[in-house]
Design an enzyme around this catalytic site. Structure first.
Site, mmCIF file in Angstrom:
data_model
loop_
_atom_site.group_PDB
_atom_site.id
_atom_site.type_symbol
_atom_site.label_atom_id
_atom_site.label_comp_id
_atom_site.label_asym_id
_atom_site.label_seq_id
_atom_site.Cartn_x
_atom_site.Cartn_y
_atom_site.Cartn_z
ATOM 1 C CG MET A 166 -0.276 0.023 2.551
ATOM 2 S SD MET A 166 -1.405 -0.395 3.922
ATOM 3 C CE MET A 166 -1.697 -2.133 3.644
ATOM 4 C CB CYS A 167 1.185 4.053 1.102
ATOM 5 S SG CYS A 167 1.685 5.762 1.340
ATOM 6 C CB ILE A 168 5.339 5.200 -1.120
ATOM 7 C CG1 ILE A 168 6.252 5.709 -2.240
ATOM 8 C CG2 ILE A 168 6.128 4.715 0.107
ATOM 9 C CD1 ILE A 168 6.935 7.017 -1.926
ATOM 10 C CB THR A 218 -5.148 -0.047 -1.530
ATOM 11 O OG1 THR A 218 -6.248 0.887 -1.498
ATOM 12 C CG2 THR A 218 -4.452 -0.028 -0.178
#
Length: 221
Positions: A135-137, A191
């Protein structure tokens, strides 16, 4: 039988470690779904330490494993102990620690490398056909883990991180904060979380979907 999930953390705090809300939402959802969780982190020095009030770098050193233990309430192991055969799935929360401690994406961009222990563990899961959630980066590490053509999201196609990921060979898909992108070939679920989220509830919506899908994929051997 409860599914066993490994979670790799990268410190404690959005600017120099794991994003705390993302990590807690991940651990909460796994617990709600009855999964048995073991957190791991590399036993290395952080790239740097950031004052989370001012955003400025501090003149001190902290250990990624020790700081990650704050999030895991002490129930954490050195990443060197992680074995894919002991688990059904792997999840990596975001936060800049993923791009500073687990890899050097924050400084090297498309020329980044992934920490060898992270690469060893993640590739072992991938080669065993076990699902991975990022997720995220964290998906900026996807090309190194899975190879060219892996499908994932970093939120907007226009984000600098997404553009760099495409340079590395990722097939990027734009995604709303509340949704997920799945690469069915590689059993990778991603995500945007705080790449787009403006609140903890926004981030949690997509993270819960990610966790749920990762657990579903453990049944699709």
């Amino acid at each position: 039988m409860n599914k066993k999930v490994a979670v790799i953390l990268s410190g404690c705090g959005v600017y120099d470690g794991s994003e705390i809300y993302e990590s807690v939402a991940t651990l909460l959802r796994l617990d709600q779904r009855g999964a048995a969780v073991q957190c791991f982190a590399p036993d290395i020095a952080q790239a740097h330490v950031v004052n989370h009030m001012t955003g400025e770098e501090m003149n001190e050193s902290r250990n990624v494993l020790v700081e990650s233990a704050r999030l895991a309430r002490g129930n954490i192991k050195d990443l060197r102990e992680a074995r894919a055969e002991d688990f059904d799935a792997l999840i990596l929360p975001g936060g800049f620690g993923a791009a500073k401690n687990l890899s050097d994406f924050a400084s090297a961009g498309a020329n980044c490398t992934v920490l060898p222990e992270v690469l060893r563990v993640a590739q072992a899961f991938a080669q065993a056909g076990k699902p991975i959630g990022m997720m995220c980066i964290a998906p900026t590490m996807a090309a190194q883990i899975f190879g060219q053509g892996v499908v994932c999201t970093l939120g907007s196609d226009e984000a600098d991180a997404a553009k760099a990921a495409v340079q590395m060979g990722v097939e990027h898909q734009a995604c709303e904060v509340s949704d997920i992108v799945e690469d069915t070939k590689h059993k990778l679920v991603t995500t945007p979380a705080y790449m787009l989220a403006e609140s903890i509830s926004e981030a949690a919506g997509g993270i819960y979907k990610l966790v749920d899908r990762v657990l579903e994929l453990t049944h699709e051997a």
